[in-house]
Scaffold this motif. Structure first.
Motif, PDB file in Angstrom:
ATOM      1  N   CYS A 233      40.412  27.069  24.119  1.00  0.00           N
ATOM      2  CA  CYS A 233      41.610  27.314  24.922  1.00  0.00           C
ATOM      3  C   CYS A 233      42.016  26.120  25.769  1.00  0.00           C
ATOM      4  CB  CYS A 233      41.377  28.519  25.844  1.00  0.00           C
ATOM      5  SG  CYS A 233      41.005  30.027  24.950  1.00  0.00           S
ATOM      6  N   ALA A 234      41.097  25.221  26.027  1.00  0.00           N
ATOM      7  CA  ALA A 234      41.388  24.123  26.950  1.00  0.00           C
ATOM      8  C   ALA A 234      42.423  23.179  26.349  1.00  0.00           C
ATOM      9  CB  ALA A 234      40.109  23.364  27.258  1.00  0.00           C
ATOM     10  N   PHE A 235      43.361  22.755  27.175  1.00  0.00           N
ATOM     11  CA  PHE A 235      44.358  21.797  26.733  1.00  0.00           C
ATOM     12  C   PHE A 235      43.817  20.379  26.871  1.00  0.00           C
ATOM     13  CE2 PHE A 235      47.202  25.315  27.449  1.00  0.00           C
ATOM     14  CZ  PHE A 235      48.066  25.174  26.393  1.00  0.00           C
ATOM     15  N   ALA A 236      44.156  19.557  25.909  1.00  0.00           N
ATOM     16  CA  ALA A 236      43.744  18.151  25.949  1.00  0.00           C
ATOM     17  C   ALA A 236      44.979  17.291  26.112  1.00  0.00           C
ATOM     18  CB  ALA A 236      42.980  17.790  24.680  1.00  0.00           C
ATOM     19  N   GLU A 237      45.677  17.425  27.219  1.00  0.00           N
ATOM     20  CA  GLU A 237      46.913  16.683  27.418  1.00  0.00           C
ATOM     21  C   GLU A 237      46.607  15.224  27.725  1.00  0.00           C
ATOM     22  OE1 GLU A 237      48.765  19.142  30.383  1.00  0.00           O
ATOM     23  OE2 GLU A 237      49.877  20.204  28.836  1.00  0.00           O
ATOM     24  N   LYS A 238      47.261  14.342  27.032  1.00  0.00           N
ATOM     25  CA  LYS A 238      46.924  12.923  27.075  1.00  0.00           C
ATOM     26  C   LYS A 238      47.904  12.079  27.881  1.00  0.00           C
ATOM     27  CE  LYS A 238      43.466  13.768  24.402  1.00  0.00           C
ATOM     28  NZ  LYS A 238      42.091  13.747  24.922  1.00  0.00           N
ATOM     29  N   VAL A 239      48.927  12.701  28.434  1.00  0.00           N
ATOM     30  CA  VAL A 239      49.909  11.960  29.217  1.00  0.00           C
ATOM     31  C   VAL A 239      50.110  12.674  30.544  1.00  0.00           C
ATOM     32  CG1 VAL A 239      51.095  11.084  27.185  1.00  0.00           C
ATOM     33  CG2 VAL A 239      51.815  13.255  28.173  1.00  0.00           C
ATOM     34  N   PRO A 240      50.727  12.009  31.514  1.00  0.00           N
ATOM     35  CA  PRO A 240      51.014  12.666  32.795  1.00  0.00           C
ATOM     36  C   PRO A 240      51.923  13.877  32.588  1.00  0.00           C
ATOM     37  CG  PRO A 240      51.291  10.295  32.962  1.00  0.00           C
ATOM     38  CD  PRO A 240      51.104  10.596  31.506  1.00  0.00           C
ATOM     39  N   PRO A 241      51.946  14.808  33.566  1.00  0.00           N
ATOM     40  CA  PRO A 241      52.776  16.007  33.430  1.00  0.00           C
ATOM     41  C   PRO A 241      54.249  15.670  33.210  1.00  0.00           C
ATOM     42  CG  PRO A 241      51.241  16.243  35.253  1.00  0.00           C
ATOM     43  CD  PRO A 241      51.133  14.827  34.788  1.00  0.00           C
ATOM     44  N   ARG A 242      54.811  16.137  32.111  1.00  0.00           N
ATOM     45  CA  ARG A 242      56.214  15.877  31.781  1.00  0.00           C
ATOM     46  C   ARG A 242      56.807  17.121  31.127  1.00  0.00           C
ATOM     47  NH1 ARG A 242      54.965   9.988  29.077  1.00  0.00           N
ATOM     48  NH2 ARG A 242      54.790   8.802  31.018  1.00  0.00           N
ATOM     49  N   VAL A 243      57.562  17.880  31.899  1.00  0.00           N
ATOM     50  CA  VAL A 243      58.158  19.105  31.388  1.00  0.00           C
ATOM     51  C   VAL A 243      59.090  18.808  30.211  1.00  0.00           C
ATOM     52  CG1 VAL A 243      59.591  21.095  31.970  1.00  0.00           C
ATOM     53  CG2 VAL A 243      57.981  20.190  33.647  1.00  0.00           C
ATOM     54  N   ALA A 244      59.750  17.662  30.247  1.00  0.00           N
ATOM     55  CA  ALA A 244      60.705  17.320  29.191  1.00  0.00           C
ATOM     56  C   ALA A 244      60.034  17.227  27.823  1.00  0.00           C
ATOM     57  CB  ALA A 244      61.390  15.995  29.519  1.00  0.00           C
ATOM     58  N   ASN A 245      58.747  16.890  27.800  1.00  0.00           N
ATOM     59  CA  ASN A 245      58.049  16.780  26.522  1.00  0.00           C
ATOM     60  C   ASN A 245      57.914  18.129  25.823  1.00  0.00           C
ATOM     61  OD1 ASN A 245      57.757  14.070  26.642  1.00  0.00           O
ATOM     62  ND2 ASN A 245      55.559  14.055  27.068  1.00  0.00           N
ATOM     63  N   LEU A 246      58.123  19.207  26.547  1.00  0.00           N
ATOM     64  CA  LEU A 246      58.136  20.540  25.948  1.00  0.00           C
ATOM     65  C   LEU A 246      59.567  21.048  25.781  1.00  0.00           C
ATOM     66  CD1 LEU A 246      56.525  22.982  24.946  1.00  0.00           C
ATOM     67  CD2 LEU A 246      56.429  23.788  27.309  1.00  0.00           C
ATOM     68  N   LEU A 247      60.391  20.855  26.803  1.00  0.00           N
ATOM     69  CA  LEU A 247      61.740  21.426  26.793  1.00  0.00           C
ATOM     70  C   LEU A 247      62.648  20.765  25.770  1.00  0.00           C
ATOM     71  CD1 LEU A 247      62.483  21.967  30.593  1.00  0.00           C
ATOM     72  CD2 LEU A 247      61.660  23.608  28.906  1.00  0.00           C
ATOM     73  N   VAL A 248      62.588  19.441  25.657  1.00  0.00           N
ATOM     74  CA  VAL A 248      63.508  18.737  24.751  1.00  0.00           C
ATOM     75  C   VAL A 248      63.236  19.087  23.290  1.00  0.00           C
ATOM     76  CG1 VAL A 248      64.279  16.474  23.948  1.00  0.00           C
ATOM     77  CG2 VAL A 248      63.922  16.873  26.395  1.00  0.00           C
ATOM     78  N   PRO A 249      61.987  19.000  22.794  1.00  0.00           N
ATOM     79  CA  PRO A 249      61.753  19.410  21.399  1.00  0.00           C
ATOM     80  C   PRO A 249      62.080  20.880  21.159  1.00  0.00           C
ATOM     81  CG  PRO A 249      59.900  18.130  22.228  1.00  0.00           C
ATOM     82  CD  PRO A 249      60.758  18.441  23.405  1.00  0.00           C
ATOM     83  N   LEU A 250      61.785  21.746  22.139  1.00  0.00           N
ATOM     84  CA  LEU A 250      62.072  23.164  21.967  1.00  0.00           C
ATOM     85  C   LEU A 250      63.574  23.408  21.864  1.00  0.00           C
ATOM     86  CD1 LEU A 250      60.893  26.001  21.800  1.00  0.00           C
ATOM     87  CD2 LEU A 250      61.081  26.144  24.282  1.00  0.00           C
ATOM     88  N   ALA A 251      64.354  22.725  22.702  1.00  0.00           N
ATOM     89  CA  ALA A 251      65.815  22.852  22.636  1.00  0.00           C
ATOM     90  C   ALA A 251      66.334  22.389  21.272  1.00  0.00           C
ATOM     91  CB  ALA A 251      66.460  22.045  23.758  1.00  0.00           C
ATOM     92  N   LEU A 252      65.784  21.280  20.771  1.00  0.00           N
ATOM     93  CA  LEU A 252      66.180  20.800  19.447  1.00  0.00           C
ATOM     94  C   LEU A 252      65.868  21.846  18.381  1.00  0.00           C
ATOM     95  CD1 LEU A 252      67.098  18.534  17.487  1.00  0.00           C
ATOM     96  CD2 LEU A 252      64.706  17.793  17.418  1.00  0.00           C
ATOM     97  N   LEU A 253      64.682  22.444  18.464  1.00  0.00           N
ATOM     98  CA  LEU A 253      64.274  23.444  17.475  1.00  0.00           C
ATOM     99  C   LEU A 253      65.255  24.611  17.447  1.00  0.00           C
ATOM    100  CD1 LEU A 253      62.167  24.641  15.497  1.00  0.00           C
ATOM    101  CD2 LEU A 253      61.020  25.626  17.490  1.00  0.00           C
TER     102      LEU A 253
END
Length: 477
Positions: free
Chosen positions: A243-263
């Motif tokens: 379950c643990a997330f392995a996020e490799k970059v600083p917190p960036r909401v846009a990295n989730l919102l922008v691809p999701l909006a495109l989808l």
């Protein structure tokens, strides 16, 4: 030969009930049908089984669904390394000062985590649990909200989810077997108001955020009783590494919102584009005539490429992205395998004369039209609870349910809604269900405590749903 057509699905259902394993049970069901088809020769039966499997995989629409499921799982896993989840948590933290606020954060995050059930559980747990700990709220109630918005809300969302691709595959195959013409997507849309169990559980969970219910007669509400409950086969730490997330970059909401909006935009556009290519002269007609499987897969593929590019620009290692792409796709292999075998069993039972058998025997002698939705809901509910798999239940029950609906002239959309509702019970209430196990893990609760907390709410929803299906069976034709 018609009477033997029930052997493959019954063998699969009984096998699943006994072994609690859906894939081996489907294999047995397919082999049983293929041997019957061969006239009793096991070797020839094995060859025939292989032919059915290769045939369903080679079908263009089936191939799109398989690729879509793999791609969607891969995309959800790639989102985990983009910093979007931690960005959400950081953004909402200053505004949450109470238990109610922590519970509402699950709903706040849902519009960007609804792609997949497991992705939603992990994402909301990662964001909401620290907020709940800060306010000293109830972990049991948080787990209930996460479970319900994962296993019940997502099945009601008619676009951009792993559930959608799977449901279209199961429904389309079952409609073909039952001789029902039309678009599987349109029937799915029409069935949404009839998924009474899922709707009721979502409503109950929303109400519970604002008001507490006392189920002390179930020995569940009083924390003093928790010490008496056994741990069960799964403890609260079992799935933490997964379950643990392995996020490799600083917190960036846009990295989730922008691809999701495109989808989402790509899906809507491709629905229109594939529909108007067939000569539709309006937006609604184009949407109704769209190639849904092709559109959803194409949108997913484009979003994967776009996400990989923008993550790569941020110097997330391509090796890391590839690893998460493959692991996410691999996580979808169980439902893909289930779907392939379900398609094959549907094919062999159809060739053995399942439709005529249902019409000439079961429908005419046992079940009248008004009772079909209630019976289907009950059968699917029992099967899903003992298997713990909504996807496996839908694959097994949908072909029989739609054949029954066709021969009794029951409402098809109502019947589909009953199958989806009953199949959802196991993934909500069963200790064997993937969602309860994962939810208990991310909220750090013993599985038995989580399941027993959710159970009384589920019992209420089951009772109300049963009454609604009985009533609807008489009024919807």
């Amino acid at each position: 030969m018609d009477a033997f057509s029930v052997v493959p699905p019954i063998a699969a259902i009984l096998g699943a009930a006994v072994t609690k394993r859906i894939i081996p049970s489907l294999v047995v069901g397919l082999l049983a049908g293929a041997v019957i088809k061969s006239g009793g020769n096991p070797l020839t039966g094995a060859v025939i089984a292989g032919e059915y499997l290769s045939r369903v995989v080679a079908d263009e629409n089936h191939a799109y669904i398989i690729l879509f499921l793999f791609g969607f799982g891969a995309l959800a896993e790639m989102f985990k390394v983009g910093g979007g989840i931690s960005g959400f948590a950081k953004a909402v933290d200053p505004y949450v000062q109470s238990e109610k606020g922590a519970l509402l954060s699950v709903l706040l995050v849902t519009p960007v985590t609804f792609l997949d059930c497991c992705f939603h559980v992990i994402s909301t747990g990662t964001i909401s649990r620290p907020l709940l700990d800060k306010t000293g709220g109830s972990k049991e109630k948080l787990a209930f909200i996460i479970n319900t918005t994962s296993s019940q809300l997502i099945v009601l969302i008619p676009f951009a989810t792993t559930y959608l691709g799977y449901i279209l595959g199961v429904t389309g195959s079952a409609m073909s077997q039952a001789g029902i013409a039309g678009s599987p997507y349109m029937y799915y849309l029409a069935s949404l108001p009839f998924n009474f169990y899922s709707i009721l559980m979502v409503v109950i969970s929303l109400v519970s955020i604002f008001w507490s219910f006392n189920f002390s007669f179930f020995r569940l509400a009083d924390p003093a009783y928790k010490k008496d409950l056994p741990e069960g086969d799964h403890d609260s730490h079992e799935a933490h590494e997964e379950c643990a997330f392995a996020e490799k970059v600083p917190p960036r909401v846009a990295n989730l919102l922008v691809p999701l909006a495109l989808l989402l935009l790509m899906i809507i556009y491709l629905f229109w584009w594939t529909g108007q290519a067939k000569g539709a002269n309006s937006l609604w007609n184009a949407m109704m005539n769209a190639d849904y499987e092709k559109a959803i897969f194409t949108a997913t593929l484009a979003t994967i490429v776009f996400t990989a590019v923008i993550y790569g620009i941020q110097r997330i290692p391509m090796k890391e992205l590839q690893s998460h792409f493959l692991s996410g796709g691999t996580e979808m292999l169980p439902p893909i395998v289930i779907l392939i075998f379900a398609w094959a069993i549907t094919g062999v039972t159809q060739d053995l004369g399942f439709n005529s058998f249902i019409g000439n025997f079961l429908a005419n002698n046992f079940i009248s039209r008004p009772l079909v939705p209630l019976v289907v809901f009950a059968v699917a509910g029992l099967a899903s609870y003992f298997m713990g798999s909504s996807w496996g239940t839908w694959a097994l029950v949908m072909p029989m349910a739609l054949s029954l609906a066709a021969t009794t002239d029951a409402n098809v959309s109502l019947t589909i809604g009953a199958v989806l509702a009953g199949g959802s019970i196991g993934d909500n209430l069963s200790p064997l269900g993937e969602t309860p196990v994962l939810t208990a893990a991310v909220t750090d609760l013993p599985l038995t405590i989580h399941v027993n907390y959710v159970l009384p709410y589920g019992v209420v929803a089951i009772a109300l749903s049963s009454m609604l299906y009985l009533i609807a069976g008489f009024f919807y034709k």
